[in-house]
Every structure is written in C-alpha cells, then in structure tokens.
Motif scaffolding. Structure first.
Motif, PDB file in Angstrom:
ATOM      1  N   LEU A 337       0.846  -1.200   0.000  1.00 57.08           N
ATOM      2  CA  LEU A 337       0.000   0.000   0.000  1.00 57.08           C
ATOM      3  C   LEU A 337       0.885   1.257   0.000  1.00 57.08           C
ATOM      4  O   LEU A 337       0.653   2.207  -0.749  1.00 57.08           O
ATOM      5  N   GLU A 338       1.916   1.230   0.808  1.00 61.98           N
ATOM      6  CA  GLU A 338       2.837   2.366   0.883  1.00 61.98           C
ATOM      7  C   GLU A 338       3.576   2.571  -0.439  1.00 61.98           C
ATOM      8  O   GLU A 338       3.817   3.699  -0.871  1.00 61.98           O
ATOM      9  N   HIS A 339       3.916   1.462  -1.065  1.00 60.50           N
ATOM     10  CA  HIS A 339       4.591   1.530  -2.362  1.00 60.50           C
ATOM     11  C   HIS A 339       3.682   2.249  -3.371  1.00 60.50           C
ATOM     12  O   HIS A 339       4.139   3.086  -4.151  1.00 60.50           O
ATOM     13  N   CYS A 340       2.397   1.928  -3.331  1.00 58.86           N
ATOM     14  CA  CYS A 340       1.454   2.517  -4.286  1.00 58.86           C
ATOM     15  C   CYS A 340       1.309   4.023  -4.072  1.00 58.86           C
ATOM     16  O   CYS A 340       1.245   4.787  -5.037  1.00 58.86           O
ATOM     17  N   VAL A 341       1.273   4.452  -2.836  1.00 60.11           N
ATOM     18  CA  VAL A 341       1.113   5.898  -2.603  1.00 60.11           C
ATOM     19  C   VAL A 341       2.407   6.630  -2.964  1.00 60.11           C
ATOM     20  O   VAL A 341       2.394   7.730  -3.512  1.00 60.11           O
ATOM     21  N   ARG A 342       3.523   5.992  -2.739  1.00 58.11           N
ATOM     22  CA  ARG A 342       4.813   6.600  -3.061  1.00 58.11           C
ATOM     23  C   ARG A 342       4.944   6.801  -4.579  1.00 58.11           C
ATOM     24  O   ARG A 342       5.360   7.853  -5.047  1.00 58.11           O
ATOM     25  N   GLU A 343       4.553   5.765  -5.323  1.00 55.84           N
ATOM     26  CA  GLU A 343       4.614   5.858  -6.791  1.00 55.84           C
ATOM     27  C   GLU A 343       3.737   7.000  -7.296  1.00 55.84           C
ATOM     28  O   GLU A 343       4.110   7.751  -8.196  1.00 55.84           O
ATOM     29  N   ASP A 344       2.567   7.101  -6.713  1.00 54.61           N
ATOM     30  CA  ASP A 344       1.602   8.121  -7.113  1.00 54.61           C
ATOM     31  C   ASP A 344       2.161   9.516  -6.790  1.00 54.61           C
ATOM     32  O   ASP A 344       2.165  10.412  -7.639  1.00 54.61           O
ATOM     33  N   LEU A 345       2.669   9.670  -5.586  1.00 50.79           N
ATOM     34  CA  LEU A 345       3.115  10.993  -5.139  1.00 50.79           C
ATOM     35  C   LEU A 345       4.435  11.398  -5.788  1.00 50.79           C
ATOM     36  O   LEU A 345       4.702  12.587  -5.969  1.00 50.79           O
ATOM     37  N   ASN A 346       5.232  10.417  -6.137  1.00 53.36           N
ATOM     38  CA  ASN A 346       6.514  10.729  -6.763  1.00 53.36           C
ATOM     39  C   ASN A 346       6.304  11.579  -8.013  1.00 53.36           C
ATOM     40  O   ASN A 346       7.076  12.490  -8.295  1.00 53.36           O
ATOM     41  N   LYS A 347       5.219  11.290  -8.739  1.00 54.15           N
ATOM     42  CA  LYS A 347       4.943  12.065  -9.951  1.00 54.15           C
ATOM     43  C   LYS A 347       4.216  13.361  -9.633  1.00 54.15           C
ATOM     44  O   LYS A 347       4.379  14.356 -10.310  1.00 54.15           O
ATOM     45  N   ALA A 349       3.702  15.075  -6.379  1.00 54.22           N
ATOM     46  CA  ALA A 349       3.942  15.990  -5.261  1.00 54.22           C
ATOM     47  C   ALA A 349       5.085  16.956  -5.554  1.00 54.22           C
ATOM     48  O   ALA A 349       6.197  16.528  -5.859  1.00 54.22           O
ATOM     49  N   PRO A 350       4.850  18.264  -5.472  1.00 57.82           N
ATOM     50  CA  PRO A 350       5.946  19.220  -5.625  1.00 57.82           C
ATOM     51  C   PRO A 350       6.903  19.112  -4.436  1.00 57.82           C
ATOM     52  O   PRO A 350       6.506  18.708  -3.354  1.00 57.82           O
ATOM     53  N   ARG A 351       8.157  19.466  -4.678  1.00 57.54           N
ATOM     54  CA  ARG A 351       9.165  19.303  -3.623  1.00 57.54           C
ATOM     55  C   ARG A 351       9.469  20.616  -2.940  1.00 57.54           C
ATOM     56  O   ARG A 351       9.493  21.672  -3.595  1.00 57.54           O
ATOM     57  N   TYR A 352       9.695  20.504  -1.684  1.00 61.26           N
ATOM     58  CA  TYR A 352      10.080  21.660  -0.872  1.00 61.26           C
ATOM     59  C   TYR A 352      11.153  21.210   0.093  1.00 61.26           C
ATOM     60  O   TYR A 352      11.405  20.024   0.245  1.00 61.26           O
ATOM     61  N   MET A 353      11.751  22.211   0.766  1.00 58.49           N
ATOM     62  CA  MET A 353      12.689  21.837   1.811  1.00 58.49           C
ATOM     63  C   MET A 353      12.100  22.214   3.165  1.00 58.49           C
ATOM     64  O   MET A 353      11.484  23.262   3.332  1.00 58.49           O
ATOM     65  N   ALA A 376      14.972  26.776  -7.477  1.00 62.52           N
ATOM     66  CA  ALA A 376      14.872  25.341  -7.164  1.00 62.52           C
ATOM     67  C   ALA A 376      13.792  24.721  -8.043  1.00 62.52           C
ATOM     68  O   ALA A 376      12.747  25.329  -8.266  1.00 62.52           O
ATOM     69  N   VAL A 377      14.046  23.507  -8.541  1.00 62.29           N
ATOM     70  CA  VAL A 377      13.016  22.853  -9.375  1.00 62.29           C
ATOM     71  C   VAL A 377      11.940  22.242  -8.476  1.00 62.29           C
ATOM     72  O   VAL A 377      12.227  21.730  -7.407  1.00 62.29           O
ATOM     73  N   ASN A 378      10.705  22.290  -8.939  1.00 62.42           N
ATOM     74  CA  ASN A 378       9.599  21.790  -8.116  1.00 62.42           C
ATOM     75  C   ASN A 378       9.464  20.280  -8.125  1.00 62.42           C
ATOM     76  O   ASN A 378       9.050  19.683  -7.140  1.00 62.42           O
ATOM     77  N   ASN A 379       9.772  19.678  -9.278  1.00 63.45           N
ATOM     78  CA  ASN A 379       9.733  18.215  -9.311  1.00 63.45           C
ATOM     79  C   ASN A 379      10.565  17.696 -10.472  1.00 63.45           C
ATOM     80  O   ASN A 379      10.161  17.777 -11.622  1.00 63.45           O
ATOM     81  N   PRO A 380      11.763  17.145 -10.165  1.00 66.93           N
ATOM     82  CA  PRO A 380      12.618  16.648 -11.247  1.00 66.93           C
ATOM     83  C   PRO A 380      11.936  15.542 -12.070  1.00 66.93           C
ATOM     84  O   PRO A 380      12.307  15.288 -13.207  1.00 66.93           O
ATOM     85  N   GLU A 381      10.903  14.881 -11.507  1.00 68.71           N
ATOM     86  CA  GLU A 381      10.171  13.837 -12.232  1.00 68.71           C
ATOM     87  C   GLU A 381       9.151  14.439 -13.197  1.00 68.71           C
ATOM     88  O   GLU A 381       8.521  13.726 -13.963  1.00 68.71           O
ATOM     89  N   GLN A 533       6.505  16.796  -1.269  1.00 72.27           N
ATOM     90  CA  GLN A 533       7.650  16.016  -0.791  1.00 72.27           C
ATOM     91  C   GLN A 533       8.605  16.968  -0.085  1.00 72.27           C
ATOM     92  O   GLN A 533       8.967  18.009  -0.649  1.00 72.27           O
ATOM     93  N   PHE A 534       8.969  16.641   1.127  1.00 75.18           N
ATOM     94  CA  PHE A 534      10.059  17.361   1.778  1.00 75.18           C
ATOM     95  C   PHE A 534      11.324  16.588   1.426  1.00 75.18           C
ATOM     96  O   PHE A 534      11.429  15.384   1.731  1.00 75.18           O
ATOM     97  N   GLU A 535      12.232  17.271   0.773  1.00 75.99           N
ATOM     98  CA  GLU A 535      13.398  16.573   0.247  1.00 75.99           C
ATOM     99  C   GLU A 535      14.126  15.801   1.342  1.00 75.99           C
ATOM    100  O   GLU A 535      14.343  16.311   2.431  1.00 75.99           O
ATOM    101  N   ARG A 536      14.446  14.591   1.016  1.00 72.89           N
ATOM    102  CA  ARG A 536      15.152  13.635   1.879  1.00 72.89           C
ATOM    103  C   ARG A 536      14.304  13.136   3.049  1.00 72.89           C
ATOM    104  O   ARG A 536      14.749  12.278   3.819  1.00 72.89           O
ATOM    105  N   LEU A 537      13.085  13.653   3.258  1.00 75.38           N
ATOM    106  CA  LEU A 537      12.319  13.299   4.457  1.00 75.38           C
ATOM    107  C   LEU A 537      11.078  12.465   4.183  1.00 75.38           C
ATOM    108  O   LEU A 537      10.651  11.698   5.028  1.00 75.38           O
ATOM    109  N   GLY A 538      10.486  12.659   3.018  1.00 75.71           N
ATOM    110  CA  GLY A 538       9.264  11.904   2.742  1.00 75.71           C
ATOM    111  C   GLY A 538       8.173  12.790   2.184  1.00 75.71           C
ATOM    112  O   GLY A 538       8.388  13.966   1.889  1.00 75.71           O
ATOM    113  N   TYR A 539       6.974  12.175   2.047  1.00 79.55           N
ATOM    114  CA  TYR A 539       5.810  12.906   1.550  1.00 79.55           C
ATOM    115  C   TYR A 539       4.990  13.372   2.742  1.00 79.55           C
ATOM    116  O   TYR A 539       4.803  12.618   3.701  1.00 79.55           O
ATOM    117  N   PHE A 540       4.516  14.604   2.665  1.00 84.20           N
ATOM    118  CA  PHE A 540       3.771  15.194   3.776  1.00 84.20           C
ATOM    119  C   PHE A 540       2.511  15.862   3.250  1.00 84.20           C
ATOM    120  O   PHE A 540       2.527  16.488   2.192  1.00 84.20           O
TER     121      PHE A 540
END
Ligand code: ATP
Ligand code: MG
Length: 571
Positions: A337-347, A349-353, A376-381, A533-540
């Motif tokens: 389930l976590e894998h599925c949400v990660r795949e979805d958000l990877n595309k 979720a904009p990134r922030y620090m 800063a780029v918002n989403n390299p993906e 996505q908070f860079e290096r920390l996860g999706y929030f």
C-alpha cells in the motif's frame, strides 16, 4: 475499459457473470454495495466497492448503494453521510440509486407473513440463550474430527398457522416485551449447516431507529433482510466477502420460498493487511476508547484516515488492482500500500525543503545581512511542475542528524573539517561548533561557504560526497510535523494472548509530534489537503488542523521503498 477493469475481466466473478449473461439467466447486470451505517468505511470496504461497481461497469450495468440498516442500536445518519462522502471520493457514482433496507420494512413484513402462511415460519417463545442451546454446536468426536450433532426442535415449533399469524401481528403492535418472542424460519434443526437450523428472522427491540423512529418494535435479521433487499432491487449478482459463503444456502432458501427475484450471491476473499485491523467493530473500539483521535486519524485504515494522511483515490485504486480478487483470504503486506502511494506521489507531489529537528548552521564568511534568492526545481520527475525561488542567508537550519562531532564510518555529511553541498546553494566547509557547556548539546555549527559554488553548477571538481537540505532562518515558516508509525507493530494484531485483546497489541509510539520544525517560505500559502515532498524526508500532507501561522503536516510515507526491495529479492 481502464487498465484496472481489464485486469478484473480475467477474474472468476467476471467469468461467472459473463456465463449468466450467455446462458440468458440475466439480461443485464445489477450489483449493490451494501454497507451497514454503523461506522466509517475502511480499505476493505474500498475493495468491495471496487468489485461491486467495477463488475457492474464492465458489463454496462449499474451498482446500487444500499444501506443495510436493520440494527437500530448501532446505526446513525452521521455514518450514512460519512459513507456517501467516502464512496464519492473514491470516484464512484450511484446516481439516484441510493436505497435503504429500512424502506423495505413493510415489504419484508408481508413476505414474512407469506412464509408463515406456507408453514415455513413460526413464533418461538424460547429466549436467545435457549435458541442457541437447542441449535447445537460443532464438537470434536473421539478422533478430534469436528462434527455437528443434530439440534433439538423448539416446543413452539408446531404452532398452527393461525396462531403464528396472530402472534406475529401482536409482536408488531408491541404487545410483547423485548426478547420474549422471535419469528423463526422453519427449516431443519438437524441440518449440517448451523445457519439452516431455524434461523431467527425477527426480534423484538424497542429502540428508536435513525430513520423509522419508533414506527417499528420488531426488526428483521440480516440473513432475511439481505436476500430480500437484493431481490426487491433486482440485484442480479450479490457480491460479498467470504464469511457469507456459509450463509448462501439460507440466502437461496429465502429467495426461493419467498418467490422473489433470484439474486445470485458470489463470494470473494476479504482484504486483510498487516499491522492493522480491518473491521468496523474493532476500529470503533479504537475511536471510542480514544486510542486514536477519530475515524479520520491518519493512522486509521479508514478511507477518511488515508485521505487525511495524503493518499489519493488513484493510489488506492492502484493498490486494489494489484492485489486482485481471489477466492481465498490472504494477508497483504502494508508495504505494498505504501509503495502505491509513493509511486503516485513521486509524480504528483511538488518538492520543498523543510527541517524537522533543526540545528543552526552559521556561515561566518557570509556578508552580514545579505539575503539571496536561489532557484529550485519543483519536481525533477515532472518538468511541467516548474521552479520556484528559495531564500538563502547567513543563518540556516539543518537537521540535527546532518552534523556529527565525531563522524561514524561512511558519514558524508557535516563534521569538523568536512565539506558538503547545501542543496541548490553552495559548498560549505565545517569550521567548528558551539556547545552548551552544561549539557554538552551542540547548539550551532559554524562553516565557511565558497562563493564560486553557487547552485551546483560551479566549475569545481572537488569530491563533495554529501548534499544536505536546509531552510534559511530568514523567511522560515514554523511547522508542526506529525510522524506516524504502524498502529500495531506485528503482522497479525488479531493474534493475542489468551484472555487478552487486540488492544494489548497497540504500539506505544505510533505518533511522534515535532513542534519546532521549519519550512521554506513558499509553504506559507499552501492549502489544506495538499501533499508535498520534503526533500530527503518523505511525503507530507497539510492537515486540516492547520491554521494561519500554524502549519501542521502529516507524514504520508517516507521515501525509502522497502517494498521495491522485497520485490527485487523475489520475496
Ligand atoms: P466489518 O467487519 O468491518 O464490520 P462488515 O462486513 O460488517 O465489515 P458491512 O458494512 O456489512 O461491514 O460491509 C459492507 C460490504 O463490504 C459487505 O459486502 C462486506 O462483504 C464488504 N467488506 C467488509 N469488509 C471487507 C474486507 N475487509 N474486504 C472485502 N470486503 C469487505
Ligand atoms: Mg457485515
């Protein structure tokens, strides 16, 4: 057909329905999703919704939403509203086909009388306990093989049809006390299936119902109400989870003997997921006892909990499509389930620090008072997501964990004498640190920056192995971060010591609140419900508890994908 519906096309329910159409048993397909409004929907229900609506859709049929509401003591309008909202959010539309079993009370009553008239139902004066005792139970024989000795007929089983009709009328009009009489189907007290041993059809219960008020003091039992409600609605295929398989002969008995539309029941495996429980009865305990903050607590496996946690309907559909529909129960790893949400958000979720556990980093050679803007780029993906400005200054926050006074082996972050790259910024060299003399705690880290290394495209071939994220103190936005762990640390929380409860298995640290976190300036205007996505920390995900000046973020999931690793290993 969507990809998921295509996947579904291969499953056994699809085949059975296609066969019924081919044989001319049905002309079109109608299904229903039949929740009892006694709790909020969980991801197990999402699977049922996916099957019920999906099968109807793939045959050009329709799916009804029907509330199976015949237990006045547990049901409530607030649950109806919550269920409707969640089904809609998942992307399903029942249009004008919203039904309530409580609207069928009169018709159920009339059909019950028709069974009495046929000599197929009777009024029993045995109480609940006696009924249970007379019914008998499964017992092990001397070789420890389970068998079911015949039960015993009730002494009231042979009442005349006239007497039964009269008593049933009087039951309805409120002449008898709660629990003193029941209406039972007259089937077979020696039947090998206990469900067929004269099941109770009606009980007396003086409890106001959230829809019918005090109009009724007798209520139909599920096993009678369900097939008849399906028949009334012309449901061709009544799809349900596996625990109803043993009730199917009774489902068919009521349909045949009431001579109503021949709905067909087909069962599929229940969804079980590790580290959680999927049963309203158990989830309501967590809510009532205050073990979670509510049905929508982001730790809950409810649809509302997953939504608040940052899951999208697409991530849930992806998950449901991957697990498939089987005929035997199994346990699905929550990491899928976590894998599925990660795949979805990877595309998406904009990134922030952001910095969750801040430590001050002071750049001693930075021009005093200077604040610089970096890109800063918002989403390299996703190049379409664009870029944004971030502020950089002489005082920054970094993660406590990104500095060590004495580095362990292979530690490439900051320590005295070492260099790191500050993401989107400059290369800095650690020159020292301040310690609180009384506690020994590191209070600030000092460094020098190299002005030639801005933005990472500077002409340098130095080997800088570590890149760390940061937030400039100037313009930093205060954040409360809520980090979640599983509610239950073990795969199967329903396994507990004799005399114990699943509650004994609850984790002590499923929630960690970090109050002093900082985020970059751009976060100030973010809306509730948005996932980043908070860079290096996860999706929030921005929690609805947020208020102006007080941003609250739920961690949806970390970045490390343990599922992908499991898959690679072939595990
Ligand atoms: P719970 O055990 O959580 O209380 P329930 O089955 O009593 O669930 P209902 O409101 O009766 O709750 O469920 C509505 C529909 O959802 C039923 O058809 C049921 O089969 C299905 N369902 C419930 N839980 C699951 C599950 N874990 N997996 C698949 N289908 C489920
Ligand atoms: Mg149920």
């Amino acid at each position: 057909m969507s990809e998921n519906e295509e996947k579904m096309a291969g499953d056994f329910i699809h085949e059975a329905v296609a066969q019924d159409l081919a044989d001319g048993k049905v002309k079109s397909v109608r299904t229903r999703f039949p929740p009892e409004p006694n709790g909020w929907l969980h991801i197990g229900h999402a699977k049922a919704i996916y099957v019920d609506f999906g099968i109807a859709k793939s045959f050009g049929g329709q799916c009804n939403l029907r509330f199976d509401d015949t237990n006045p003591e547990k049901e409530d309008m607030s649950y109806v509203e919550a269920i409707k909202r969640d089904v809609k959010w998942l992307g399903y539309d029942w249009e004008d086909r919203e039904f309530y079993a409580s609207d069928y009370y009169e018709r159920l009553y009339v059909l019950a009388r028709s069974l009495i008239r046929k000599g197929l139902a009777y009024i029993d004066d045995l109480n609940e306990e006696q009924i249970k005792e007379y019914r008998g139970t499964n017992v092990p024989d001397k070789n420890n093989i389970t068998y079911t000795p015949p039960g015993k007929n009730s002494p009231f089983r042979d009442r005349s049809i006239e007497e039964n009709l009269d008593l049933f009328t009087r039951m309805r009009s409120g002449e008898f006390a709660d629990g003193t009489k029941t209406l039972r189907a007259k089937i077979d007290m020696a039947h090998p299936n206990l469900n067929m041993r004269d099941p109770v059809m009606y009980r007396i219960r003086r409890e106001p119902h959230y829809r019918t008020g005090t109009a009724w003091c007798i209520y139909p039992m599920y096993d009678f109400q369900h097939p008849i409600s399906d028949a009334i609605e012309g449901v061709t295929h009544s799809l349900c989870s596996l625990e109803y398989e043993i009730h199917r002969p009774l489902y068919e008995w009521f349909i045949n003997n009431c001579e109503v539309f021949p709905s067909r029941q087909i069962e599929f495996a229940r969804l079980n997921i590790t580290n959680t429980v999927l049963s309203k009865r158990l989830l309501i305990q967590l809510v009532r006892e205050g073990r979670v903050t509510g049905w929508d607590d982001p730790r809950m496996p409810t649809i509302a909990g997953l939504r608040r946690r940052g899951y999208s309907p697409e991530a849930i559909h992806d998950f449901l499509g991957r697990i498939g529909i089987a005929k035997t129960d199994s346990l699905v790893d929550i990491q899928l389930l976590e894998h599925c949400v990660r795949e979805d958000l990877n595309k998406k979720a904009p990134r922030y620090m952001a910095v969750l556990r801040p430590l001050k980093l002071i750049i001693d050679n930075w021009p005093k008072g200077k604040v610089e803007t970096l890109g800063a780029v918002n989403n390299p993906e996703n190049p379409a997501a664009g870029s944004r400005d971030i502020l950089f200054g002489g005082t920054l926050y970094i993660e406590k964990d990104d500095f060590r006074e004495v580095p362990p082996p292979k530690y490439f972050r900051l320590f005295p004498g070492n260099q790191v790259r500050l993401r989107y910024g400059y290369i800095v060299t650690c020159t020292g640190f301040d310690k609180d003399p009384s506690t020994g705690e590191v209070m600030a880290v000092h460094c020098a920056y190299d002005p030639e290394t801005k933005g990472g495209d500077a002409p340098d071939n130095r080997k800088v192995k570590g890149t760390i994220h940061w937030v400039a103190a100037d313009g930093a936005v205060p954040i409360e971060a809520r980090l979640y762990n599983y509610l239950f640390p073990m795969d199967r929380p329903m396994e507990f010591a004799h005399g114990g409860s699943f509650l004994d298995n609850l984790s002590e640290n499923s929630l960690e609140v970090l109050n002093g976190a900082w985020g970059e300036t751009a976060l100030v205007s973010i809306e509730s419900g948005k996932v980043v996505q908070f860079e290096r920390l996860g999706y929030f995900c921005v929690d609805p508890d947020s208020a102006p000046g007080r941003l609250v973020f739920n961690r949806t999931v970390g970045l490390r994908d343990t599922w992908a690793k499991i898959e690679k290993k072939g595990g």
